[in-house]
Design a protein around this motif. Sequence first.
Motif, PDB file in Angstrom:
ATOM      1  N   MET B  24       5.053 -52.359  35.537  1.00  0.00           N
ATOM      2  CA  MET B  24       6.150 -53.268  35.882  1.00  0.00           C
ATOM      3  C   MET B  24       5.658 -54.349  36.842  1.00  0.00           C
ATOM      4  SD  MET B  24       9.736 -52.221  37.675  1.00  0.00           S
ATOM      5  CE  MET B  24       9.056 -51.732  39.247  1.00  0.00           C
ATOM      6  N   PHE B  25       4.861 -53.926  37.849  1.00  0.00           N
ATOM      7  CA  PHE B  25       4.316 -54.911  38.796  1.00  0.00           C
ATOM      8  C   PHE B  25       3.417 -55.916  38.064  1.00  0.00           C
ATOM      9  CE2 PHE B  25       4.462 -51.294  42.089  1.00  0.00           C
ATOM     10  CZ  PHE B  25       5.809 -51.530  42.302  1.00  0.00           C
ATOM     11  N   VAL B  26       2.599 -55.393  37.167  1.00  0.00           N
ATOM     12  CA  VAL B  26       1.671 -56.263  36.432  1.00  0.00           C
ATOM     13  C   VAL B  26       2.447 -57.294  35.608  1.00  0.00           C
ATOM     14  CG1 VAL B  26       0.000 -56.338  34.539  1.00  0.00           C
ATOM     15  CG2 VAL B  26      -0.231 -54.616  36.330  1.00  0.00           C
ATOM     16  N   LEU B  27       3.447 -56.820  34.874  1.00  0.00           N
ATOM     17  CA  LEU B  27       4.194 -57.733  34.001  1.00  0.00           C
ATOM     18  C   LEU B  27       4.969 -58.765  34.801  1.00  0.00           C
ATOM     19  CD1 LEU B  27       5.529 -55.563  31.050  1.00  0.00           C
ATOM     20  CD2 LEU B  27       3.326 -56.675  31.367  1.00  0.00           C
ATOM     21  N   ALA B  28       5.320 -58.405  36.035  1.00  0.00           N
ATOM     22  CA  ALA B  28       6.060 -59.358  36.870  1.00  0.00           C
ATOM     23  C   ALA B  28       5.204 -60.578  37.197  1.00  0.00           C
ATOM     24  CB  ALA B  28       6.530 -58.676  38.145  1.00  0.00           C
ATOM     25  N   THR B  29       3.878 -60.437  37.061  1.00  0.00           N
ATOM     26  CA  THR B  29       2.994 -61.559  37.377  1.00  0.00           C
ATOM     27  C   THR B  29       2.485 -62.252  36.124  1.00  0.00           C
ATOM     28  OG1 THR B  29       1.003 -60.213  37.323  1.00  0.00           O
ATOM     29  CG2 THR B  29       2.172 -60.313  39.418  1.00  0.00           C
ATOM     30  N   ARG B  30       3.090 -61.914  34.986  1.00  0.00           N
ATOM     31  CA  ARG B  30       2.607 -62.462  33.720  1.00  0.00           C
ATOM     32  C   ARG B  30       3.681 -63.323  33.052  1.00  0.00           C
ATOM     33  NH1 ARG B  30      -2.803 -61.762  32.097  1.00  0.00           N
ATOM     34  NH2 ARG B  30      -3.616 -59.957  33.189  1.00  0.00           N
ATOM     35  N   SER B  31       3.246 -64.192  32.150  1.00  0.00           N
ATOM     36  CA  SER B  31       4.208 -64.988  31.391  1.00  0.00           C
ATOM     37  C   SER B  31       4.617 -64.218  30.147  1.00  0.00           C
ATOM     38  CB  SER B  31       3.589 -66.317  30.994  1.00  0.00           C
ATOM     39  OG  SER B  31       2.623 -66.093  29.987  1.00  0.00           O
ATOM     40  N   THR B  32       5.719 -64.633  29.544  1.00  0.00           N
ATOM     41  CA  THR B  32       6.231 -63.908  28.380  1.00  0.00           C
ATOM     42  C   THR B  32       5.207 -63.843  27.252  1.00  0.00           C
ATOM     43  OG1 THR B  32       8.452 -64.585  28.949  1.00  0.00           O
ATOM     44  CG2 THR B  32       8.110 -63.812  26.713  1.00  0.00           C
ATOM     45  N   ASN B  54      11.542 -69.456  37.977  1.00  0.00           N
ATOM     46  CA  ASN B  54      12.422 -69.289  36.818  1.00  0.00           C
ATOM     47  C   ASN B  54      13.575 -68.351  37.118  1.00  0.00           C
ATOM     48  OD1 ASN B  54      11.561 -70.940  34.799  1.00  0.00           O
ATOM     49  ND2 ASN B  54       9.914 -69.548  34.175  1.00  0.00           N
ATOM     50  N   MET B  55      13.254 -67.280  37.852  1.00  0.00           N
ATOM     51  CA  MET B  55      14.274 -66.294  38.179  1.00  0.00           C
ATOM     52  C   MET B  55      15.371 -66.948  39.015  1.00  0.00           C
ATOM     53  SD  MET B  55      13.785 -62.695  40.152  1.00  0.00           S
ATOM     54  CE  MET B  55      13.595 -63.481  41.741  1.00  0.00           C
ATOM     55  N   LEU B  56      14.959 -67.713  40.019  1.00  0.00           N
ATOM     56  CA  LEU B  56      15.947 -68.348  40.887  1.00  0.00           C
ATOM     57  C   LEU B  56      16.796 -69.343  40.106  1.00  0.00           C
ATOM     58  CD1 LEU B  56      14.066 -68.896  44.252  1.00  0.00           C
ATOM     59  CD2 LEU B  56      15.533 -67.022  43.535  1.00  0.00           C
ATOM     60  N   ARG B  57      16.202 -69.944  39.076  1.00  0.00           N
ATOM     61  CA  ARG B  57      16.962 -70.901  38.281  1.00  0.00           C
ATOM     62  C   ARG B  57      17.994 -70.210  37.395  1.00  0.00           C
ATOM     63  NH1 ARG B  57      12.756 -74.159  37.289  1.00  0.00           N
ATOM     64  NH2 ARG B  57      12.211 -73.157  35.334  1.00  0.00           N
ATOM     65  N   THR B  58      17.662 -69.037  36.868  1.00  0.00           N
ATOM     66  CA  THR B  58      18.555 -68.430  35.879  1.00  0.00           C
ATOM     67  C   THR B  58      19.623 -67.527  36.492  1.00  0.00           C
ATOM     68  OG1 THR B  58      16.811 -66.812  35.531  1.00  0.00           O
ATOM     69  CG2 THR B  58      17.081 -68.505  33.852  1.00  0.00           C
ATOM     70  N   VAL B  59      19.256 -66.724  37.479  1.00  0.00           N
ATOM     71  CA  VAL B  59      20.251 -65.796  38.031  1.00  0.00           C
ATOM     72  C   VAL B  59      20.229 -65.812  39.553  1.00  0.00           C
ATOM     73  CG1 VAL B  59      20.404 -64.165  36.134  1.00  0.00           C
ATOM     74  CG2 VAL B  59      18.582 -63.933  37.820  1.00  0.00           C
ATOM     75  N   ASN B  60      21.341 -65.351  40.106  1.00  0.00           N
ATOM     76  CA  ASN B  60      21.459 -65.310  41.553  1.00  0.00           C
ATOM     77  C   ASN B  60      21.056 -63.926  42.062  1.00  0.00           C
ATOM     78  OD1 ASN B  60      22.103 -65.601  44.181  1.00  0.00           O
ATOM     79  ND2 ASN B  60      24.280 -65.992  43.867  1.00  0.00           N
ATOM     80  N   VAL B  61      19.739 -63.684  42.118  1.00  0.00           N
ATOM     81  CA  VAL B  61      19.252 -62.358  42.508  1.00  0.00           C
ATOM     82  C   VAL B  61      19.678 -62.018  43.927  1.00  0.00           C
ATOM     83  CG1 VAL B  61      17.230 -60.920  42.836  1.00  0.00           C
ATOM     84  CG2 VAL B  61      17.268 -62.580  41.017  1.00  0.00           C
ATOM     85  N   PHE B  62      19.604 -62.989  44.812  1.00  0.00           N
ATOM     86  CA  PHE B  62      19.861 -62.651  46.207  1.00  0.00           C
ATOM     87  C   PHE B  62      21.349 -62.407  46.460  1.00  0.00           C
ATOM     88  CE2 PHE B  62      15.723 -64.634  46.134  1.00  0.00           C
ATOM     89  CZ  PHE B  62      14.997 -63.609  46.717  1.00  0.00           C
ATOM     90  N   GLY B  63      22.193 -63.077  45.657  1.00  0.00           N
ATOM     91  CA  GLY B  63      23.621 -62.750  45.725  1.00  0.00           C
ATOM     92  C   GLY B  63      23.861 -61.301  45.331  1.00  0.00           C
ATOM     93  N   ASP B 235      12.834 -63.994  28.560  1.00  0.00           N
ATOM     94  CA  ASP B 235      11.757 -64.152  29.530  1.00  0.00           C
ATOM     95  C   ASP B 235      11.452 -62.820  30.210  1.00  0.00           C
ATOM     96  OD1 ASP B 235       9.944 -64.898  31.432  1.00  0.00           O
ATOM     97  OD2 ASP B 235      10.890 -66.848  31.730  1.00  0.00           O
ATOM     98  N   GLN B 236      10.471 -62.126  29.630  1.00  0.00           N
ATOM     99  CA  GLN B 236      10.139 -60.791  30.109  1.00  0.00           C
ATOM    100  C   GLN B 236       9.562 -60.799  31.515  1.00  0.00           C
ATOM    101  OE1 GLN B 236      10.166 -57.510  28.510  1.00  0.00           O
ATOM    102  NE2 GLN B 236      11.764 -58.571  27.379  1.00  0.00           N
ATOM    103  N   GLY B 237       8.799 -61.838  31.827  1.00  0.00           N
ATOM    104  CA  GLY B 237       8.194 -61.897  33.160  1.00  0.00           C
ATOM    105  C   GLY B 237       9.258 -61.949  34.242  1.00  0.00           C
ATOM    106  N   VAL B 238      10.274 -62.777  34.017  1.00  0.00           N
ATOM    107  CA  VAL B 238      11.375 -62.884  34.968  1.00  0.00           C
ATOM    108  C   VAL B 238      12.096 -61.552  35.096  1.00  0.00           C
ATOM    109  CG1 VAL B 238      13.637 -63.920  35.332  1.00  0.00           C
ATOM    110  CG2 VAL B 238      11.713 -65.355  34.664  1.00  0.00           C
ATOM    111  N   LEU B 239      12.334 -60.936  33.949  1.00  0.00           N
ATOM    112  CA  LEU B 239      13.025 -59.650  33.940  1.00  0.00           C
ATOM    113  C   LEU B 239      12.267 -58.609  34.763  1.00  0.00           C
ATOM    114  CD1 LEU B 239      15.389 -58.052  32.749  1.00  0.00           C
ATOM    115  CD2 LEU B 239      13.979 -57.564  30.761  1.00  0.00           C
ATOM    116  N   MET B 240      10.952 -58.553  34.572  1.00  0.00           N
ATOM    117  CA  MET B 240      10.155 -57.555  35.286  1.00  0.00           C
ATOM    118  C   MET B 240      10.076 -57.874  36.775  1.00  0.00           C
ATOM    119  SD  MET B 240       9.357 -55.165  33.303  1.00  0.00           S
ATOM    120  CE  MET B 240       9.568 -54.890  31.556  1.00  0.00           C
ATOM    121  N   LEU B 241      10.071 -59.149  37.088  1.00  0.00           N
ATOM    122  CA  LEU B 241      10.048 -59.518  38.505  1.00  0.00           C
ATOM    123  C   LEU B 241      11.361 -59.097  39.183  1.00  0.00           C
ATOM    124  CD1 LEU B 241       8.698 -60.865  40.891  1.00  0.00           C
ATOM    125  CD2 LEU B 241       9.668 -63.038  40.161  1.00  0.00           C
TER     126      LEU B 241
END
Lengths: 321, 272
Positions: B24-32, B54-63, B235-241
Amino acid sequence: MNSSTLSGKRGAISPLRSFLMQLKKNRVAYAYISPFYLLFIVFGLFPIVAGLYLSFFSWDGISKALFVGLRNYARLLTDPMFWKALYNTAYIGVFAHIFILGGGLVLAYILNSDLVKRKDLFKTVYFLPVVTSSVVVAIVFQAMFGTNSGLINYAIQSLGLHRIDWWGGKGDYIKPAILIMFVWRWIGWNMVIYLAGMQGIPHELYEAAEMDGARHSQVFFRITVPILKPIILFTILQSVIGTINLFTEPLVLTNSMKGGQNNQGLTVMMYLLDKAPWGNNLYGYASACAYVLCAIIVVFSVINMKLFSPDEAEKPTRRRA
Amino acid sequence: MKKILLYASLVLVGVAMLVPFYWMFVLATRSTSEIFRFPPPFWFGDNLASNFANMLRTVNVFGSYLNSVIISTAYTFLVLLFCSMGGYAFAMYRFPGRDKLFGILLVTMMIPFMAGIVPWFIMMAKFKLINSYFALIVPGCANAFGIFWMRQYCQNNVPGSLIDAAKIDGCSEWLIFFRIIVPILPPAFAALGIMSFIGSWNDFMQPLLILRNSRLFTLPLLLRYLQGDPMRGADQGVLMLANTLAVLPLLIAFFAASKYFLSGLTAGAIKE
């Protein structure tokens, strides 16, 4: 004169008065325990009773509820999809728990013995999956089971075997995939419960067995397992309830409320919530379903207690005495 | 030789437990596109920053983080408060009906609450509690298991003489509880608190039924949303991150406190 009226009053005290007096005298204790009972009655007991009532009605949540007698139950028990979901759930539950309970017991035995060092490290690592969220774990495993780029298929191919289409085809591999993840997630939890039980076994017992030249397999089956019987019973009951509640993992793994290809990953809890309130609005029907599932849990619990209770034969005499 | 085999199998199980996290950590640093390649990536890539953007653009993780923290913290606080009060009362007070009431409490642990899940939901809807945190925090906070747990601990660790002495000194019941009893309880608080927090943090089914507004989503709901939406889930990378960020605090906390936590769990269970 005064005292006689007082005692007269005391003799005529009504049960309600004495109850209220006791209540007042012990008000602190009652106040401390009351949150549980209040919340239980409102959010636990009431919905359960209402669920039974609702299961005899057809109701979509908006129009007037229609009494249908046992028709919800009849429809449920003749729905092939319900039986499929029940079969899937039982399949996953039975096979997964052979590994979860058996494996947990063996791991606990090893980590409780003097066979190895660094026990705390092993315990921590094995418990790690329990700490994480089902959704996260299921998303990661979905990737691990990926057909073309998953880690598991890579390993399978490295061994010279064919890749497995875990989610596609006829869906034959969906249940094994869910099962593998389920084992991974819960083996550590059961290991810790068994470890707790093993700490109650006196060390002298092991030493005596060792002096008698008993092998570890003998100690395991003759001493550890029999003593842990009540705890094993407890974990089996928990496992039955956990299996019937299995919902998040198959939902996320198959990425569908219907359990993927040919509904091979559909569990009873997904079936229930898909009727109401998550999918459709068949509130009465879903309630009937919930009650059937509960009946299954109750039957399992009773069988379990009958099979595993160590002093079943002694109980009646004890009660009489 | 036998010993090596034993260690080898234990280590193998351990590796099996750790690999999904590592990957999971590895995929978080990779592109789709890297993620969908064969053979799959085994080592960290350099796409972390772009995944993060990308993550910050698509979803509000910190919210969602904030939502999860609020719900789990409030829930854990109430569990500790009500369960310690209840457990203390059952352990240290004598009052009419005590044993019967405790028996009822034990029996409720065996009741499958799923029997009432549909009316439970309808009730929440009627009370206008859909999209409110109340439904996720309050109903389960004075739970039978927690009271049972705290009662065990109080019975074994709270000296009755201490309470008597305090009463003679004229301490009010309230003061006795908060000034004398609560300071004895932290070890029991730790194990019960961690368990409650983890349970609430990871809960999926109840928030799924209750929280329909995406601004209120907890982390598990957000992740499911990310995965389930084909547009974003692609976007799998975003998902894993996002996955990584959701579990990292619990993993770190557990690693740091595992010895304490695991021994607390086992110690509590022995006295059953």
